[in-house]
Scaffold this motif. Sequence first.
Motif, PDB file in Angstrom:
ATOM      1  N   ARG A   6      42.805  33.707  34.052  1.00  0.00           N
ATOM      2  CA  ARG A   6      42.771  34.285  32.937  1.00  0.00           C
ATOM      3  C   ARG A   6      42.734  35.800  33.010  1.00  0.00           C
ATOM      4  O   ARG A   6      43.405  36.804  32.610  1.00  0.00           O
ATOM      5  N   CYS A   7      42.058  36.193  34.316  1.00  0.00           N
ATOM      6  CA  CYS A   7      41.808  37.644  34.502  1.00  0.00           C
ATOM      7  C   CYS A   7      43.268  38.315  34.777  1.00  0.00           C
ATOM      8  O   CYS A   7      43.462  39.560  34.721  1.00  0.00           O
ATOM      9  N   ILE A   8      43.952  37.371  35.663  1.00  0.00           N
ATOM     10  CA  ILE A   8      45.293  37.929  36.252  1.00  0.00           C
ATOM     11  C   ILE A   8      46.416  37.879  34.888  1.00  0.00           C
ATOM     12  O   ILE A   8      47.043  38.810  35.000  1.00  0.00           O
ATOM     13  N   THR A   9      46.254  36.809  34.338  1.00  0.00           N
ATOM     14  CA  THR A   9      47.554  36.450  33.395  1.00  0.00           C
ATOM     15  C   THR A   9      47.311  37.501  32.319  1.00  0.00           C
ATOM     16  O   THR A   9      48.336  37.891  31.614  1.00  0.00           O
ATOM     17  N   GLN A  45      43.831  38.898  43.118  1.00  0.00           N
ATOM     18  CA  GLN A  45      44.925  37.890  43.635  1.00  0.00           C
ATOM     19  C   GLN A  45      44.412  36.606  43.696  1.00  0.00           C
ATOM     20  O   GLN A  45      43.066  36.270  43.838  1.00  0.00           O
ATOM     21  N   PHE A  46      45.383  35.599  43.509  1.00  0.00           N
ATOM     22  CA  PHE A  46      45.014  34.357  44.003  1.00  0.00           C
ATOM     23  C   PHE A  46      45.577  33.672  44.912  1.00  0.00           C
ATOM     24  O   PHE A  46      46.852  33.683  44.955  1.00  0.00           O
ATOM     25  N   GLU A  47      45.084  33.530  46.261  1.00  0.00           N
ATOM     26  CA  GLU A  47      45.392  33.104  47.283  1.00  0.00           C
ATOM     27  C   GLU A  47      44.809  31.985  48.068  1.00  0.00           C
ATOM     28  O   GLU A  47      43.502  31.835  47.848  1.00  0.00           O
ATOM     29  N   ASP A  48      45.633  30.998  48.455  1.00  0.00           N
ATOM     30  CA  ASP A  48      44.987  29.595  48.962  1.00  0.00           C
ATOM     31  C   ASP A  48      44.112  29.026  48.120  1.00  0.00           C
ATOM     32  O   ASP A  48      42.930  28.550  48.575  1.00  0.00           O
ATOM     33  N   LYS A  95      40.858  36.181  44.417  1.00  0.00           N
ATOM     34  CA  LYS A  95      40.081  36.979  45.331  1.00  0.00           C
ATOM     35  C   LYS A  95      40.380  38.545  44.710  1.00  0.00           C
ATOM     36  O   LYS A  95      41.127  38.711  43.773  1.00  0.00           O
ATOM     37  N   LEU A  96      39.250  39.275  45.113  1.00  0.00           N
ATOM     38  CA  LEU A  96      39.063  40.753  44.774  1.00  0.00           C
ATOM     39  C   LEU A  96      39.409  41.593  45.730  1.00  0.00           C
ATOM     40  O   LEU A  96      38.630  41.809  46.608  1.00  0.00           O
ATOM     41  N   ASP A  97      40.306  42.640  45.843  1.00  0.00           N
ATOM     42  CA  ASP A  97      40.512  43.495  46.869  1.00  0.00           C
ATOM     43  C   ASP A  97      39.730  44.998  46.620  1.00  0.00           C
ATOM     44  O   ASP A  97      40.083  45.581  45.488  1.00  0.00           O
ATOM     45  N   PRO A  98      38.826  45.005  47.441  1.00  0.00           N
ATOM     46  CA  PRO A  98      37.942  46.293  46.836  1.00  0.00           C
ATOM     47  C   PRO A  98      38.672  47.656  47.358  1.00  0.00           C
ATOM     48  O   PRO A  98      38.066  48.587  46.747  1.00  0.00           O
ATOM     49  N   THR A  99      39.535  47.641  48.101  1.00  0.00           N
ATOM     50  CA  THR A  99      40.444  48.790  48.185  1.00  0.00           C
ATOM     51  C   THR A  99      41.097  49.302  47.161  1.00  0.00           C
ATOM     52  O   THR A  99      41.452  50.572  47.006  1.00  0.00           O
ATOM     53  N   GLN A 100      41.540  48.351  46.260  1.00  0.00           N
ATOM     54  CA  GLN A 100      42.246  48.828  45.111  1.00  0.00           C
ATOM     55  C   GLN A 100      41.289  48.705  43.834  1.00  0.00           C
ATOM     56  O   GLN A 100      41.589  49.495  43.050  1.00  0.00           O
ATOM     57  N   CYS A 101      40.225  48.023  43.743  1.00  0.00           N
ATOM     58  CA  CYS A 101      39.435  47.977  42.595  1.00  0.00           C
ATOM     59  C   CYS A 101      38.875  49.447  42.386  1.00  0.00           C
ATOM     60  O   CYS A 101      38.128  49.783  43.212  1.00  0.00           O
TER      61      CYS A 101
END
Length: 619
Positions: A576-579, A587-590, A594-600
């Motif tokens: 839901r957070c992504i859509t 990101q949704f991987e494997d 996942k939350l990328d701290p370099t972008q957030c």
Amino acid sequence: MEKMLLSGNEAVAYGALAAGVKTVAGYPGTPSTEMIESLLKMDLPGTNVEWSTNEKVAFEVAAGGALLGYPTMCTMKMTGVNVAYDSLISIAYSGCTGALVIYVVDDPGVSAGMAEQDTRGFALISDLPVLEPSTLQEAYDMTKYAFKLAKAIQGPVFLRSVTSLSQSHGVVKVEPRVMPETGHLLMERNMDKYTKAGAKICMDQHQDLLNRLMKAGEVIAADGLNQLHLGAAGGVGVIAVGVANAYLKEACQKLAAAGVDVSQISTLALHNTLPYDDANIEKLLRHCGSILVAEELEPFTENRVILDAYKLGQNVEILGKNDGTYSRINYYNAETLIKGLCKLLDVPVPESLEKRDIQPEAHCAARPITVCAGCPHRGTYIAMEKAIKKLGLKKSDVLITGDIGCTILGTTPPFEVLWTEVAMGASIPLAQGIVYAGTEHPVLASIGDSTFFHAGMPGLVNALQHNINLTLVIMDNYWTAMTGMQINANTMQSEQIHGWHALDLEQVLQGLGVPDLKLADPYDTEDMATKLADSMQYNGVSVVLARRECAIQARRRKVTYSPVKLIAEKCVKCKRCITISGCPALQFEDGMMKLDPTQCNGCGICTDLCKVGALVKEA
């Protein structure tokens, strides 16, 4: 002479400095923005450089200095000419004692958005000269020449570039800066020249304008700006305009390397399209049996060649856009010229030069255009949809007009809440027209802060005067963000430069007499949705000022927010957070979120969307 690595826009900037430019004014617009950006980074005593409120203002600022005899320049992208034209045509009629250069960058191929507009059309109806460089060195040299020509004819001159040239980089030979003139060059008091008070005055000025264009042709011819090379008599010829000359040279080199004889081709390299170089065109028409005209976008030169051939009674085959050899859309390259040259020479395209079906985009990851991680506009889009639901309506029921800039990304997935993108400031009058049409649902308009100052204020004034029942959402991120974070009137005072003064948008709206004004934080989507829903029920003009700094600029200025934490064991992978948000930091991987701290950046919008508490703000 000094060699420097410059972009096309920077080459124009250095050319202007070498011409002793006194004032440079413009409005940010890719692909022309870097011209003024580069000047603002320099220490230039004696030269005034500014980002103006819009292109019309920029032109008028530059024209004011030119009326006093100083060399001045205004800059814009092609659609900026639409905004400036009301004043531009009037100054074209009056002329000016100083050199006034209008630097415009057209965008064949639409890499920067907006219309694929050809500025030469405006020059045609304005009877103004147009200079067109084809290389980076010519961008520098021709800028200097544009000031010389404008001074010689005492009228404005267009310097036209295109994206492929303005954004390319290379080594350019530049000269030292020439310091601008000083002192008071008093403007002549001449009502017949500088006003439009009467039909005779206007027609006399029109004749003066035509005389200046004729003089420009004489000056250009005497200076040998265009180059004619005659090959085999009765053979084939090419007329290349502006940047097409660079592609012609490359195409001929490639064809020669592939065994095609191009040594006897006659060429006319045009570096000005207006006034038309009829003398050289006539020589080429009398010399060749067939001619290819290569010019991006509109066939202005080609149509003139056809007309000249008819007037001369020359039965010459003319290839270009009118016969379908070339298209009126997109940019050119060497491959484009190879196609035309082979048709002109009646030879097949060498196999080694045939277009390969290579599509680099097909090898890239799918990445739909969207706002940046932490962008406050994301919260505004989400709040809009929430507000619509609070009123028991469907998203398809409420028409929300969009405007130019980052705000327009609300048209794209996953938001898809904005319906239109027309022109700077058009969102508000469009919304008013929709109200007049009799829709039964609330009508919203959206606009950015820089665009509001550029062209949105008149639309709001109009809506206020006529008491229109609409809601305006001003998406205020303090910067002119989409073109590269330029300063505007609303940028905070601490970031203003050269002694510029910031205006508080809230106070401006209060001063306009907005009857219902609400401030909202787009990071708090629930509160903003409540305010929006309330405004949408207001009977009259309501404005919601959604105020939060651009995430990129906030990070650059070391503005920090409490970080967001992902609690993996609570995540139910509902996405839901992504859509809903489309945030690139998520990101949704494997099979895992996942939350990328370099972008957030810690905006926290996703924490409001997560119903299971997997995304939380850290203390």
